[in-house]
Design a protein around this motif. Sequence first.
Motif, mmCIF file in Angstrom:
data_model
loop_
_atom_site.group_PDB
_atom_site.id
_atom_site.type_symbol
_atom_site.label_atom_id
_atom_site.label_comp_id
_atom_site.label_asym_id
_atom_site.label_seq_id
_atom_site.Cartn_x
_atom_site.Cartn_y
_atom_site.Cartn_z
ATOM 1 N N GLU A 44 0.864 -1.190 0.000
ATOM 2 C CA GLU A 44 0.000 0.000 0.000
ATOM 3 C C GLU A 44 0.897 1.235 0.000
ATOM 4 O O GLU A 44 1.706 1.425 0.910
ATOM 5 C CB GLU A 44 -0.933 0.048 1.216
ATOM 6 C CG GLU A 44 -1.900 1.246 1.117
ATOM 7 C CD GLU A 44 -2.806 1.462 2.330
ATOM 8 O OE1 GLU A 44 -3.745 2.283 2.199
ATOM 9 O OE2 GLU A 44 -2.573 0.854 3.382
ATOM 10 N N GLY A 46 1.307 4.982 0.638
ATOM 11 C CA GLY A 46 0.609 6.025 1.395
ATOM 12 C C GLY A 46 -0.393 5.382 2.343
ATOM 13 O O GLY A 46 -1.588 5.604 2.247
ATOM 14 N N GLY A 48 -0.870 5.846 5.554
ATOM 15 C CA GLY A 48 -1.403 6.640 6.660
ATOM 16 C C GLY A 48 -1.233 5.928 7.992
ATOM 17 O O GLY A 48 -0.160 5.407 8.296
ATOM 18 N N TYR A 71 6.115 9.544 6.725
ATOM 19 C CA TYR A 71 6.173 10.245 8.015
ATOM 20 C C TYR A 71 6.405 9.283 9.177
ATOM 21 O O TYR A 71 5.669 8.306 9.350
ATOM 22 C CB TYR A 71 4.889 11.038 8.243
ATOM 23 C CG TYR A 71 4.743 12.172 7.269
ATOM 24 C CD1 TYR A 71 5.638 13.244 7.284
ATOM 25 C CD2 TYR A 71 3.742 12.160 6.315
ATOM 26 C CE1 TYR A 71 5.534 14.269 6.355
ATOM 27 C CE2 TYR A 71 3.621 13.191 5.385
ATOM 28 C CZ TYR A 71 4.522 14.242 5.417
ATOM 29 O OH TYR A 71 4.420 15.253 4.500
ATOM 30 N N LEU A 74 3.412 8.555 11.412
ATOM 31 C CA LEU A 74 2.417 7.629 10.857
ATOM 32 C C LEU A 74 2.910 6.194 10.955
ATOM 33 O O LEU A 74 2.133 5.277 11.227
ATOM 34 C CB LEU A 74 2.081 8.013 9.413
ATOM 35 C CG LEU A 74 1.288 9.314 9.294
ATOM 36 C CD1 LEU A 74 1.121 9.723 7.836
ATOM 37 C CD2 LEU A 74 -0.086 9.167 9.947
ATOM 38 N N ILE A 103 7.344 7.824 -1.951
ATOM 39 C CA ILE A 103 6.856 7.075 -3.120
ATOM 40 C C ILE A 103 7.479 7.591 -4.429
ATOM 41 O O ILE A 103 7.605 6.852 -5.399
ATOM 42 C CB ILE A 103 5.307 7.166 -3.191
ATOM 43 C CG1 ILE A 103 4.687 6.555 -1.938
ATOM 44 C CG2 ILE A 103 4.760 6.479 -4.424
ATOM 45 C CD1 ILE A 103 3.258 7.008 -1.677
ATOM 46 N N PHE A 122 -6.952 6.485 -1.323
ATOM 47 C CA PHE A 122 -7.193 7.866 -0.908
ATOM 48 C C PHE A 122 -5.916 8.699 -0.984
ATOM 49 O O PHE A 122 -5.592 9.450 -0.063
ATOM 50 C CB PHE A 122 -7.868 7.893 0.480
ATOM 51 C CG PHE A 122 -9.175 7.150 0.420
ATOM 52 C CD1 PHE A 122 -10.332 7.823 0.080
ATOM 53 C CD2 PHE A 122 -9.219 5.785 0.578
ATOM 54 C CE1 PHE A 122 -11.524 7.125 -0.076
ATOM 55 C CE2 PHE A 122 -10.398 5.070 0.418
ATOM 56 C CZ PHE A 122 -11.552 5.746 0.094
ATOM 57 N N THR A 198 -10.354 1.585 4.588
ATOM 58 C CA THR A 198 -9.228 2.328 5.168
ATOM 59 C C THR A 198 -9.783 3.354 6.166
ATOM 60 O O THR A 198 -11.004 3.573 6.238
ATOM 61 C CB THR A 198 -8.440 3.083 4.079
ATOM 62 O OG1 THR A 198 -9.150 4.263 3.720
ATOM 63 C CG2 THR A 198 -8.219 2.228 2.848
HETATM 64 C C1 LIG Z 1 -4.915 10.940 2.474
HETATM 65 S S1 LIG Z 1 -3.832 9.844 3.258
HETATM 66 C C2 LIG Z 1 -4.571 8.240 3.027
HETATM 67 C C3 LIG Z 1 -4.130 7.255 4.085
HETATM 68 C C4 LIG Z 1 -4.689 5.830 3.951
HETATM 69 N N1 LIG Z 1 -4.285 5.210 2.702
HETATM 70 C C5 LIG Z 1 -6.199 5.806 4.072
HETATM 71 O O1 LIG Z 1 -6.871 5.582 3.046
HETATM 72 O O2 LIG Z 1 -6.706 5.987 5.161
HETATM 73 C C6 LIG Z 1 -2.477 9.826 2.111
HETATM 74 C C7 LIG Z 1 -1.193 9.259 2.725
HETATM 75 O O3 LIG Z 1 -0.196 9.214 1.716
HETATM 76 C C8 LIG Z 1 1.046 9.596 2.284
HETATM 77 N N2 LIG Z 1 1.875 10.123 1.191
HETATM 78 C C9 LIG Z 1 1.563 11.123 0.338
HETATM 79 N N3 LIG Z 1 2.576 11.334 -0.517
HETATM 80 C C10 LIG Z 1 3.543 10.446 -0.200
HETATM 81 C C11 LIG Z 1 4.830 10.168 -0.727
HETATM 82 N N4 LIG Z 1 5.338 10.862 -1.754
HETATM 83 N N5 LIG Z 1 5.557 9.183 -0.166
HETATM 84 C C12 LIG Z 1 5.064 8.479 0.893
HETATM 85 N N6 LIG Z 1 3.857 8.693 1.428
HETATM 86 C C13 LIG Z 1 3.092 9.663 0.894
HETATM 87 C C14 LIG Z 1 0.675 10.654 3.308
HETATM 88 O O4 LIG Z 1 1.684 10.790 4.302
HETATM 89 C C15 LIG Z 1 -0.630 10.104 3.875
HETATM 90 O O5 LIG Z 1 -0.404 9.285 4.979
#
Ligand SMILES: C[S@@+](CC[C@H](N)C(=O)[O-])C[C@H]1O[C@@H](n2cnc3c(N)ncnc32)[C@H](O)[C@@H]1O
Length: 239
Positions: A44, A46, A48, A71, A74, A103, A122, A198
């Motif tokens: 997966e 991102g 979160g 992060y 997270l 990513i 998401f 999620t």
């Molecule tokens: C809107 S949240 C969705 C979290 C989870 N997938 C959910 O559906 O509940 C998007 C997540 O993607 C991560 N994210 C965004 N860009 C990223 C990147 N370039 N590399 C790693 N993580 C990333 C953010 O830190 C965040 O935790």
Amino acid sequence: MRLRGRKGIREALETQAELIVLNPAAYKGKWKDVFGNYRPIHVELGMGKGRFISQLSSLNPEINYIGVDMYDELLRRAGEKAVQSREENGGTLANLRLALFNIEKIGDMFETDELERIYLNFSDPWPKKRHARRRLTYSAFVRKYIDILNDNGEIHFKTDSRSLFEFSLNSLADMGLRMRNISLDLHADGPRTDLVMTEYETKFYEQGMNIYRLEAVIGQAALERHLLSLERDIQENGE
Ligand SMILES: C[S@@+](CC[C@H](N)C(=O)[O-])C[C@H]1O[C@@H](n2cnc3c(N)ncnc32)[C@H](O)[C@@H]1O
């Protein structure tokens, strides 16, 4: 509530080396050694707070899972959730890793053909046109996914953002990819019990928002299986 500083979080993560991977690029091409077996790997991007990946890995011990986020905090929360979900549902954490990584550099973390499935749940919608290249379904990202996915490779994508969904449909179609199970309202008949929700999805679903979903078939074997099942459907149900 006592808030931990960044250093404290990092130290806490370092004590969970069997679950949390702080230098995942070191394992490019070697994830089968990390898990100690040749089972398929699903990722997966991102994750979160990690509820989805925790639950899925608990439900499917025969698949290896990696949750990726950039992060520390997270990762810490996702680690807690994974331990908690195993305490509640049983099973081990042997088929789960949580990786700290950006990513944008995903090609530095996985070798060609190393993965079977990528989940994008998401992802940030980046609604401004000038930020289109940051969307995780932008062609440059998808090209990287195609490289690291194997013969059975698929991308499963869910979002609450209609504009990101439209963009993604066009982006994937422009790349000539086959899509299936496209839904503009995934939970129209009540929550889909066959799919894990999620954190974001639960929140949006409770607010009555539509959830959009699609699967993109990437690998040749996956594509052949899909075409065969379409043919079988036609034979069974007629034209
Ligand atoms: C809107 S949240 C969705 C979290 C989870 N997938 C959910 O559906 O509940 C998007 C997540 O993607 C991560 N994210 C965004 N860009 C990223 C990147 N370039 N590399 C790693 N993580 C990333 C953010 O830190 C965040 O935790």
